[in-house]
Motif scaffolding. Sequence first.
Motif, PDB file in Angstrom:
ATOM      1  N   SER A  95     -32.707  21.697 -35.536  1.00  0.00           N
ATOM      2  CA  SER A  95     -32.975  20.265 -35.683  1.00  0.00           C
ATOM      3  C   SER A  95     -33.077  19.549 -34.338  1.00  0.00           C
ATOM      4  O   SER A  95     -33.697  18.495 -34.239  1.00  0.00           O
ATOM      5  CB  SER A  95     -31.902  19.602 -36.543  1.00  0.00           C
ATOM      6  OG  SER A  95     -30.637  19.696 -35.913  1.00  0.00           O
ATOM      7  N   LYS A  96     -32.492  20.138 -33.306  1.00  0.00           N
ATOM      8  CA  LYS A  96     -32.548  19.555 -31.959  1.00  0.00           C
ATOM      9  C   LYS A  96     -33.299  20.472 -30.996  1.00  0.00           C
ATOM     10  O   LYS A  96     -33.061  20.425 -29.793  1.00  0.00           O
ATOM     11  CB  LYS A  96     -31.129  19.295 -31.462  1.00  0.00           C
ATOM     12  CG  LYS A  96     -30.371  18.303 -32.320  1.00  0.00           C
ATOM     13  CD  LYS A  96     -28.936  18.174 -31.881  1.00  0.00           C
ATOM     14  CE  LYS A  96     -28.176  17.305 -32.869  1.00  0.00           C
ATOM     15  NZ  LYS A  96     -26.742  17.328 -32.632  1.00  0.00           N
ATOM     16  N   THR A 105     -43.935  16.008 -33.043  1.00  0.00           N
ATOM     17  CA  THR A 105     -43.531  17.326 -33.547  1.00  0.00           C
ATOM     18  C   THR A 105     -42.125  17.370 -34.122  1.00  0.00           C
ATOM     19  O   THR A 105     -41.703  18.413 -34.605  1.00  0.00           O
ATOM     20  CB  THR A 105     -43.647  18.399 -32.437  1.00  0.00           C
ATOM     21  OG1 THR A 105     -42.776  18.054 -31.349  1.00  0.00           O
ATOM     22  CG2 THR A 105     -45.076  18.535 -31.958  1.00  0.00           C
ATOM     23  N   ARG A 106     -41.401  16.286 -34.100  1.00  0.00           N
ATOM     24  CA  ARG A 106     -40.040  16.270 -34.652  1.00  0.00           C
ATOM     25  C   ARG A 106     -40.098  16.506 -36.159  1.00  0.00           C
ATOM     26  O   ARG A 106     -40.976  16.005 -36.850  1.00  0.00           O
ATOM     27  CB  ARG A 106     -39.372  14.933 -34.380  1.00  0.00           C
ATOM     28  CG  ARG A 106     -37.903  14.922 -34.775  1.00  0.00           C
ATOM     29  CD  ARG A 106     -37.214  13.617 -34.440  1.00  0.00           C
ATOM     30  NE  ARG A 106     -37.192  13.403 -33.001  1.00  0.00           N
ATOM     31  CZ  ARG A 106     -37.713  12.330 -32.398  1.00  0.00           C
ATOM     32  NH1 ARG A 106     -38.293  11.381 -33.101  1.00  0.00           N
ATOM     33  NH2 ARG A 106     -37.660  12.198 -31.094  1.00  0.00           N
ATOM     34  N   GLY A 107     -39.181  17.288 -36.682  1.00  0.00           N
ATOM     35  CA  GLY A 107     -39.114  17.530 -38.118  1.00  0.00           C
ATOM     36  C   GLY A 107     -38.973  19.000 -38.445  1.00  0.00           C
ATOM     37  O   GLY A 107     -38.426  19.775 -37.661  1.00  0.00           O
ATOM     38  N   ASN A 108     -39.475  19.394 -39.616  1.00  0.00           N
ATOM     39  CA  ASN A 108     -39.412  20.783 -40.048  1.00  0.00           C
ATOM     40  C   ASN A 108     -40.484  21.023 -41.107  1.00  0.00           C
ATOM     41  O   ASN A 108     -41.176  20.096 -41.516  1.00  0.00           O
ATOM     42  CB  ASN A 108     -38.011  21.136 -40.556  1.00  0.00           C
ATOM     43  CG  ASN A 108     -37.608  20.301 -41.734  1.00  0.00           C
ATOM     44  OD1 ASN A 108     -38.118  20.465 -42.843  1.00  0.00           O
ATOM     45  ND2 ASN A 108     -36.688  19.364 -41.516  1.00  0.00           N
ATOM     46  N   CYS A 109     -40.607  22.236 -41.552  1.00  0.00           N
ATOM     47  CA  CYS A 109     -41.674  22.631 -42.477  1.00  0.00           C
ATOM     48  C   CYS A 109     -41.320  22.479 -43.954  1.00  0.00           C
ATOM     49  O   CYS A 109     -42.136  22.822 -44.811  1.00  0.00           O
ATOM     50  CB  CYS A 109     -42.073  24.084 -42.219  1.00  0.00           C
ATOM     51  SG  CYS A 109     -42.848  24.370 -40.616  1.00  0.00           S
ATOM     52  N   THR A 110     -40.143  21.984 -44.285  1.00  0.00           N
ATOM     53  CA  THR A 110     -39.670  21.967 -45.667  1.00  0.00           C
ATOM     54  C   THR A 110     -40.705  21.434 -46.655  1.00  0.00           C
ATOM     55  O   THR A 110     -41.001  22.079 -47.661  1.00  0.00           O
ATOM     56  CB  THR A 110     -38.368  21.147 -45.781  1.00  0.00           C
ATOM     57  OG1 THR A 110     -37.390  21.736 -44.912  1.00  0.00           O
ATOM     58  CG2 THR A 110     -37.845  21.144 -47.202  1.00  0.00           C
ATOM     59  N   ARG A 111     -41.272  20.283 -46.391  1.00  0.00           N
ATOM     60  CA  ARG A 111     -42.191  19.674 -47.365  1.00  0.00           C
ATOM     61  C   ARG A 111     -43.533  20.401 -47.468  1.00  0.00           C
ATOM     62  O   ARG A 111     -44.316  20.123 -48.362  1.00  0.00           O
ATOM     63  CB  ARG A 111     -42.407  18.203 -47.038  1.00  0.00           C
ATOM     64  CG  ARG A 111     -43.197  17.987 -45.779  1.00  0.00           C
ATOM     65  CD  ARG A 111     -43.430  16.522 -45.550  1.00  0.00           C
ATOM     66  NE  ARG A 111     -44.226  16.357 -44.343  1.00  0.00           N
ATOM     67  CZ  ARG A 111     -44.359  15.248 -43.701  1.00  0.00           C
ATOM     68  NH1 ARG A 111     -43.749  14.176 -44.121  1.00  0.00           N
ATOM     69  NH2 ARG A 111     -45.096  15.191 -42.617  1.00  0.00           N
ATOM     70  N   TYR A 124     -31.382  24.595 -38.759  1.00  0.00           N
ATOM     71  CA  TYR A 124     -30.035  24.722 -38.213  1.00  0.00           C
ATOM     72  C   TYR A 124     -29.658  23.360 -37.626  1.00  0.00           C
ATOM     73  O   TYR A 124     -30.343  22.855 -36.738  1.00  0.00           O
ATOM     74  CB  TYR A 124     -29.984  25.821 -37.159  1.00  0.00           C
ATOM     75  CG  TYR A 124     -30.413  27.156 -37.722  1.00  0.00           C
ATOM     76  CD1 TYR A 124     -29.540  27.916 -38.479  1.00  0.00           C
ATOM     77  CD2 TYR A 124     -31.715  27.624 -37.538  1.00  0.00           C
ATOM     78  CE1 TYR A 124     -29.936  29.130 -39.031  1.00  0.00           C
ATOM     79  CE2 TYR A 124     -32.121  28.838 -38.079  1.00  0.00           C
ATOM     80  CZ  TYR A 124     -31.228  29.577 -38.819  1.00  0.00           C
ATOM     81  OH  TYR A 124     -31.636  30.769 -39.368  1.00  0.00           O
ATOM     82  N   THR A 125     -28.589  22.748 -38.144  1.00  0.00           N
ATOM     83  CA  THR A 125     -28.239  21.378 -37.769  1.00  0.00           C
ATOM     84  C   THR A 125     -26.958  21.259 -36.957  1.00  0.00           C
ATOM     85  O   THR A 125     -26.627  20.165 -36.498  1.00  0.00           O
ATOM     86  CB  THR A 125     -28.093  20.496 -39.030  1.00  0.00           C
ATOM     87  OG1 THR A 125     -27.086  21.058 -39.867  1.00  0.00           O
ATOM     88  CG2 THR A 125     -29.406  20.395 -39.784  1.00  0.00           C
TER      89      THR A 125
END
Length: 156
Positions: A95-96, A105-111, A124-125
């Motif tokens: 996450s960081k 580009t901040r974020g993740n591929c979940t959606r 990983y948070t």
Amino acid sequence: MDVATNLGGRLRNTLNRRQNDARYAQRQGRRLPVVDPDRVVIMGLSEGGLTTATRRPQKGEVARIIEGWTCQAGWSEYKGMNASASTPVLALVGSKDPWHQNKWTRGNCTRNLRSSNGSRSVVYTSGTLAAEHELLDHAQPKQDVIRFLTQIGLIQ
């Protein structure tokens, strides 16, 4: 790109070059006697993760693993996931992650994933992994890859 300061930028044509590199590598890999061309797992880190996420579905591709990419970007061709509906994807990101803290580009591929086909996004948070880019240098992400490949039936 300067890895010491995490400063850099992408040239818009870079993705096209990486896609060509990936196609060439897959063609060459299919020639190896130990490769089953009908059971290929595509995997990439960072720009390789971007390439893995955005490439068109390939014959024999049974899974994708993306490390250190967020599926987020300012350019449309760099965004999202282009796997077939039946191809499970594992996306791993901190996450960081220092390379992905800007607004594009901040974020993740979940959606961008289909949980119905076994796809998973692991973000990983906390701890060391939250701020890591090369996640597979660590035990937990390696275990997450093995669990994913086991769950989709590629290993026992």
